[in-house]
Design a protein around this motif. Structure first.
Motif, PDB file in Angstrom:
ATOM      1  N   HIS A 161       0.849  -1.197   0.000  1.00  0.00           N
ATOM      2  CA  HIS A 161       0.000   0.000   0.000  1.00  0.00           C
ATOM      3  C   HIS A 161       0.883   1.245   0.000  1.00  0.00           C
ATOM      4  N   GLU A 162       0.244   2.401  -0.099  1.00  0.00           N
ATOM      5  CA  GLU A 162       0.965   3.658  -0.317  1.00  0.00           C
ATOM      6  C   GLU A 162       1.884   4.075   0.832  1.00  0.00           C
ATOM      7  N   TRP A 163       1.723   3.492   2.038  1.00  0.00           N
ATOM      8  CA  TRP A 163       2.581   3.872   3.163  1.00  0.00           C
ATOM      9  C   TRP A 163       3.627   2.810   3.500  1.00  0.00           C
ATOM     10  N   SER A 164       3.639   1.705   2.787  1.00  0.00           N
ATOM     11  CA  SER A 164       4.598   0.631   3.071  1.00  0.00           C
ATOM     12  C   SER A 164       6.039   1.098   2.980  1.00  0.00           C
ATOM     13  N   HIS A 165       6.317   1.995   2.038  1.00  0.00           N
ATOM     14  CA  HIS A 165       7.690   2.449   1.810  1.00  0.00           C
ATOM     15  C   HIS A 165       8.259   3.264   2.967  1.00  0.00           C
ATOM     16  N   ASN A 166       7.418   3.678   3.907  1.00  0.00           N
ATOM     17  CA  ASN A 166       7.870   4.481   5.036  1.00  0.00           C
ATOM     18  C   ASN A 166       8.808   3.711   5.966  1.00  0.00           C
ATOM     19  N   LEU A 167       8.728   2.394   5.953  1.00  0.00           N
ATOM     20  CA  LEU A 167       9.557   1.573   6.831  1.00  0.00           C
ATOM     21  C   LEU A 167      10.629   0.846   6.034  1.00  0.00           C
ATOM     22  N   SER A 168      11.827   0.770   6.595  1.00  0.00           N
ATOM     23  CA  SER A 168      12.876  -0.023   5.953  1.00  0.00           C
ATOM     24  C   SER A 168      12.872  -1.453   6.479  1.00  0.00           C
ATOM     25  N   SER A 169      12.410  -1.637   7.720  1.00  0.00           N
ATOM     26  CA  SER A 169      12.304  -2.975   8.318  1.00  0.00           C
ATOM     27  C   SER A 169      11.103  -3.016   9.245  1.00  0.00           C
ATOM     28  N   PHE A 170      10.495  -4.205   9.326  1.00  0.00           N
ATOM     29  CA  PHE A 170       9.315  -4.421  10.162  1.00  0.00           C
ATOM     30  C   PHE A 170       9.361  -5.859  10.671  1.00  0.00           C
ATOM     31  N   TYR A 171       9.293  -6.026  11.988  1.00  0.00           N
ATOM     32  CA  TYR A 171       9.284  -7.352  12.607  1.00  0.00           C
ATOM     33  C   TYR A 171       8.083  -7.429  13.541  1.00  0.00           C
ATOM     34  N   GLU A 172       7.395  -8.573  13.521  1.00  0.00           N
ATOM     35  CA  GLU A 172       6.246  -8.739  14.414  1.00  0.00           C
ATOM     36  C   GLU A 172       6.261 -10.138  15.025  1.00  0.00           C
ATOM     37  N   PHE A 173       6.131 -10.167  16.341  1.00  0.00           N
ATOM     38  CA  PHE A 173       6.038 -11.422  17.091  1.00  0.00           C
ATOM     39  C   PHE A 173       4.769 -11.383  17.929  1.00  0.00           C
ATOM     40  N   ILE A 174       4.057 -12.494  17.964  1.00  0.00           N
ATOM     41  CA  ILE A 174       2.853 -12.642  18.786  1.00  0.00           C
ATOM     42  C   ILE A 174       3.206 -13.596  19.911  1.00  0.00           C
ATOM     43  N   LEU A 175       3.003 -13.162  21.152  1.00  0.00           N
ATOM     44  CA  LEU A 175       3.246 -13.995  22.321  1.00  0.00           C
ATOM     45  C   LEU A 175       1.908 -14.223  23.011  1.00  0.00           C
ATOM     46  N   TYR A 176       1.577 -15.474  23.269  1.00  0.00           N
ATOM     47  CA  TYR A 176       0.307 -15.799  23.922  1.00  0.00           C
ATOM     48  C   TYR A 176       0.573 -16.783  25.049  1.00  0.00           C
ATOM     49  N   ASP A 177       0.134 -16.413  26.245  1.00  0.00           N
ATOM     50  CA  ASP A 177       0.257 -17.309  27.388  1.00  0.00           C
ATOM     51  C   ASP A 177      -1.136 -17.803  27.746  1.00  0.00           C
ATOM     52  N   PRO A 178      -1.469 -19.048  27.381  1.00  0.00           N
ATOM     53  CA  PRO A 178      -2.822 -19.558  27.625  1.00  0.00           C
ATOM     54  C   PRO A 178      -3.188 -19.682  29.104  1.00  0.00           C
ATOM     55  N   GLU A 179      -2.203 -19.749  29.966  1.00  0.00           N
ATOM     56  CA  GLU A 179      -2.492 -19.882  31.392  1.00  0.00           C
ATOM     57  C   GLU A 179      -3.049 -18.600  31.998  1.00  0.00           C
ATOM     58  N   VAL A 180      -2.667 -17.456  31.460  1.00  0.00           N
ATOM     59  CA  VAL A 180      -3.145 -16.188  32.017  1.00  0.00           C
ATOM     60  C   VAL A 180      -4.051 -15.419  31.054  1.00  0.00           C
ATOM     61  N   LYS A 181      -4.340 -16.006  29.882  1.00  0.00           N
ATOM     62  CA  LYS A 181      -5.229 -15.409  28.885  1.00  0.00           C
ATOM     63  C   LYS A 181      -4.782 -13.999  28.484  1.00  0.00           C
ATOM     64  N   THR A 182      -3.468 -13.856  28.385  1.00  0.00           N
ATOM     65  CA  THR A 182      -2.883 -12.574  27.997  1.00  0.00           C
ATOM     66  C   THR A 182      -1.948 -12.800  26.822  1.00  0.00           C
ATOM     67  N   GLY A 183      -1.915 -11.822  25.954  1.00  0.00           N
ATOM     68  CA  GLY A 183      -1.002 -11.883  24.833  1.00  0.00           C
ATOM     69  C   GLY A 183      -0.261 -10.577  24.683  1.00  0.00           C
ATOM     70  N   HIS A 184       0.815 -10.621  23.936  1.00  0.00           N
ATOM     71  CA  HIS A 184       1.590  -9.420  23.621  1.00  0.00           C
ATOM     72  C   HIS A 184       1.973  -9.466  22.156  1.00  0.00           C
ATOM     73  N   ILE A 185       1.886  -8.333  21.515  1.00  0.00           N
ATOM     74  CA  ILE A 185       2.375  -8.196  20.157  1.00  0.00           C
ATOM     75  C   ILE A 185       3.608  -7.299  20.239  1.00  0.00           C
ATOM     76  N   LEU A 186       4.738  -7.844  19.819  1.00  0.00           N
ATOM     77  CA  LEU A 186       5.983  -7.086  19.810  1.00  0.00           C
ATOM     78  C   LEU A 186       6.260  -6.688  18.370  1.00  0.00           C
ATOM     79  N   ILE A 187       6.333  -5.400  18.113  1.00  0.00           N
ATOM     80  CA  ILE A 187       6.563  -4.892  16.779  1.00  0.00           C
ATOM     81  C   ILE A 187       7.798  -3.998  16.786  1.00  0.00           C
ATOM     82  N   LEU A 188       8.735  -4.342  15.920  1.00  0.00           N
ATOM     83  CA  LEU A 188       9.931  -3.526  15.735  1.00  0.00           C
ATOM     84  C   LEU A 188       9.798  -2.798  14.409  1.00  0.00           C
ATOM     85  N   THR A 189       9.924  -1.471  14.439  1.00  0.00           N
ATOM     86  CA  THR A 189       9.855  -0.676  13.201  1.00  0.00           C
ATOM     87  C   THR A 189      11.136   0.132  13.063  1.00  0.00           C
TER      88      THR A 189
END
Length: 191
Positions: A161-189
């Protein structure tokens, strides 16, 4: 008379309910940022099914957001440099807990084109954060589309899309702990 042996049918997009609990950022250096999105997760299924989990996540309202190095903006149909219609549950691959921390720290410490080195203070904060977020029961996934986007040759990039070029690198990790029903999304831009 109602047949109680029938199972209730749950639409695939609502099998998991995600609500954004908080967002925080950590400046890596002048051109890099770590975003941490904490999400509360309500599942309506007993078993974890990655396909249904990621289908629900991709379709959640808070996942539809553009990311720039210095700010983000809600944008329906877009997620970072990608169009959400081009993100599939199969684009997420499971990471091993035992090597995840080392891999993540290697990503933030490795040189990026046109970017200074991460500050020692930010590096220590990330180590502490990972120690807090990753347990033996945490499920960790990586958005594989980032690999192609992060190629070293900008000419090889296909911008979705038209804004993709704004980033030179993009990393995304999804962390989910089923025991506590909490998740985290870690995004590096990086810009």
């Amino acid at each position: 008379m109602r047949n109680s042996s029938k199972k209730k049918v749950i639409p695939i997009h609502s099998a998991w309910a995600f609500s954004l609990d908080s967002k925080s950022t950590l400046r890596l250096h002048d051109h890099g940022l770590l975003r941490v999105c904490k999400i509360q997760i309500d599942k309506k299924l007993k078993e974890f099914n990655a396909y249904i989990f990621f289908t629900s996540l991709i379709n959640s309202n808070f996942y539809q957001e553009l990311f720039f190095d210095h700010f983000s903006q809600i944008s329906i149909g877009k997620h970072g440099p990608f169009l959400t219609e081009n993100i599939a549950p199969s684009d997420f691959s499971e990471e091993k807990n035992k090597v995840f921390k080392e891999k993540f720290l290697q990503i933030v410490a490795s040189p990026k084109w046109g970017c200074p080195k991460i500050s020692e203070e930010a590096f220590e904060k990330i180590k502490h954060l990972l120690d807090h977020l990753v347990t033996d029961t945490t499920l960790i996934y990586f958005l594989d589309k980032c690999r192609a986007f992060n190629t070293s040759s900008n000419e090889a990039k296909i911008y979705e899309h038209e804004w993709s070029h704004n980033l030179s690198s993009f990393y995304e990790f999804i962390l989910y702990d089923p025991e506590v029903k909490t998740g985290h999304i870690l995004i590096l831009t990086y810009e």
